[in-house]
Design an enzyme around this catalytic site. Structure first.
Site, PDB file in Angstrom:
ATOM      1  N   HIS A   1       0.840  -1.207   0.000  1.00 52.41           N
ATOM      2  CA  HIS A   1       0.000   0.000   0.000  1.00 52.41           C
ATOM      3  C   HIS A   1       0.874   1.255   0.000  1.00 52.41           C
ATOM      4  CE1 HIS A   1      -3.153  -2.722   2.145  1.00 52.41           C
ATOM      5  NE2 HIS A   1      -2.950  -3.062   0.883  1.00 52.41           N
TER       6      HIS A   1
ATOM      7  N   HIS B   1      -9.411  -2.178  -4.496  1.00 50.45           N
ATOM      8  CA  HIS B   1      -8.267  -2.429  -3.617  1.00 50.45           C
ATOM      9  C   HIS B   1      -7.260  -3.351  -4.307  1.00 50.45           C
ATOM     10  CE1 HIS B   1      -5.964  -2.751   0.074  1.00 50.45           C
ATOM     11  NE2 HIS B   1      -5.748  -3.999  -0.310  1.00 50.45           N
TER      12      HIS B   1
ATOM     13  N   ASP C   1      -3.403  -2.675  -5.004  1.00 52.03           N
ATOM     14  CA  ASP C   1      -2.318  -3.597  -4.644  1.00 52.03           C
ATOM     15  C   ASP C   1      -1.372  -3.803  -5.833  1.00 52.03           C
ATOM     16  OD1 ASP C   1      -2.944  -4.192  -1.996  1.00 52.03           O
ATOM     17  OD2 ASP C   1      -4.077  -5.998  -2.490  1.00 52.03           O
TER      18      ASP C   1
ATOM     19  N   HIS D   1      -0.734 -10.762  -4.773  1.00 50.90           N
ATOM     20  CA  HIS D   1       0.689 -10.492  -4.620  1.00 50.90           C
ATOM     21  C   HIS D   1       1.560 -11.563  -5.287  1.00 50.90           C
ATOM     22  CE1 HIS D   1      -0.847  -7.500  -2.000  1.00 50.90           C
ATOM     23  NE2 HIS D   1      -1.275  -8.361  -1.111  1.00 50.90           N
TER      24      HIS D   1
HETATM   25 ZN   LIG Z   1      -3.807  -4.696  -0.126  1.00 54.76          ZN
END
Ligand SMILES: [Zn+2]
Length: 335
Positions: free
Chosen positions: A115, A274, A278, A301
């Site tokens: 973030h 969101h 990311d 991720h």
């Molecule tokens: Zn996140």
């Protein structure tokens, strides 16, 4: 200036009209190129808060850094630790957050950097020295908005060297058996992102969002969107030592059709937005911003990092534009 987690930042977060969501899931054209010179912060700024997964209270200071320095973290609580560059090849864990460490000292790590990296990327901060006295960045409100606010408070300083941008030259695609994928494609200018998700929790369901990366769109569309978790996962996560600092103050918690946070969502598509935010953070671990189109489907991720590793696995996939040759040499040495 010191800012604590108790400082009310919410005034900088503006609710959005639903009409701001694009109706088609296509890569949008990127914005006009930003300043060709590198940036850093005008002054140091500090915040204090708890880590989402560790639950540990940490103090973090964003410091200016010279041109060519990049984004580098320093664990100031450990006297023997070396600085850790925020780069894809220093990523050692991607389970629920992006974690970096130097090779050889995987136990000296900084977790949940995505973030903050997203806010630095959107603000065009090329160089910063980030001191942190714990194993994880503070989660603050679970979005990038408060990191963005810190950067605004510190201000931006233009440096004397040109910015290196990574131009993607041919499509690079990574995927998982689940159907999740992440992809980079060439683009004539700028960096545009598109993300879609598909969750069984009906309050999330299928969502998609696309936007070019620039500071205004970042702030208006994704920067304020919080991390989220399904209630049924929380106990298992905490048994694994994760989400120990999580609460309704720093994460959306959903259960079926219900958002358990008393104030509800900041946007009906806060979830996918969101995930797109990311990706803005994770992909900044390329070490430079990109000239490319990104498309992710259920990409998190792990896939975001695999995508960067795939990009740099071949010198045919990319080149620097508007950059100094030294950056090319440095990156190719690790590819
Ligand atoms: Zn996140």
């Amino acid at each position: 200036m010191q800012i604590t987690a108790e400082t009310p930042f919410k005034a900088s977060i503006v609710p959005l009209p639903l009409s701001s969501t694009p109706s088609s899931f296509s890569i949008l054209p990127g914005n006009a190129p930003r300043t060709p010179l590198q940036n850093t912060l005008k002054k140091a700024i500090t915040c204090v808060g708890i880590g989402l997964h560790s639950g540990a209270q940490v103090r973090m200071t964003l410091n200016p850094a010279p041109a060519g320095h990049g984004i580098v973290f320093e664990r100031v609580d450990l006297t023997s630790s070396a600085p850790i560059a925020a780069r894809y090849d220093n990523v050692v864990c991607t389970r629920l957050s992006t974690v970096i460490a130097n090779s050889g000292t995987p136990e000296i790590r900084v977790a949940t950097i995505e973030h903050l990296m997203a806010a630095l990327h959107a603000n065009g901060i090329d160089n910063a020295r980030i001191e942190i006295d714990g194993p994880e960045t503070p989660v603050l409100d679970g979005s990038a908005a408060e990191f963005d606010f810190l950067i605004q408070c510190a201000g931006t300083q233009i440096l004397e060297l040109p910015r290196a941008v990574i131009e993607v030259l041919r499509p690079v695609h990574v995927e998982e058996e689940s159907g999740a994928f992440a992809e980079l494609r060439p683009a004539r200018s700028g960096f545009a992102l598109a993300m879609s998700i598909d969750f069984s929790a009906s309050v999330i369901g299928q969502q998609r969002h696309a936007m070019p990366l620039n500071l205004e769109r970042f702030r208006q569309e994704v920067g304020f969107c919080r991390t989220f978790v399904e209630r049924k996962e929380i106990e298992a996560l905490q048994k694994m030592g994760l989400a120990r600092g999580g609460s309704l103050h720093n994460a959306i918690v959903v259960e079926g059709e219900t958002v358990l946070n008393p104030c509800g969502l900041r946007h009906p598509k806060e979830f996918v937005r969101h995930k797109l935010m990311d990706a803005v953070g994770d992909l900044y671990l390329a070490g430079h911003t990109l000239q490319a189109g990104f498309m992710g489907h259920k990409s998190g991720h792990t896939l975001n990092n695999k995508l960067l590793r795939a990009l740099f696995a071949s010198a045919e996939n990319w080149r620097f534009v508007g950059s100094e040759e030294s950056s090319r040499t440095e990156l190719r040495a690790t590819a």
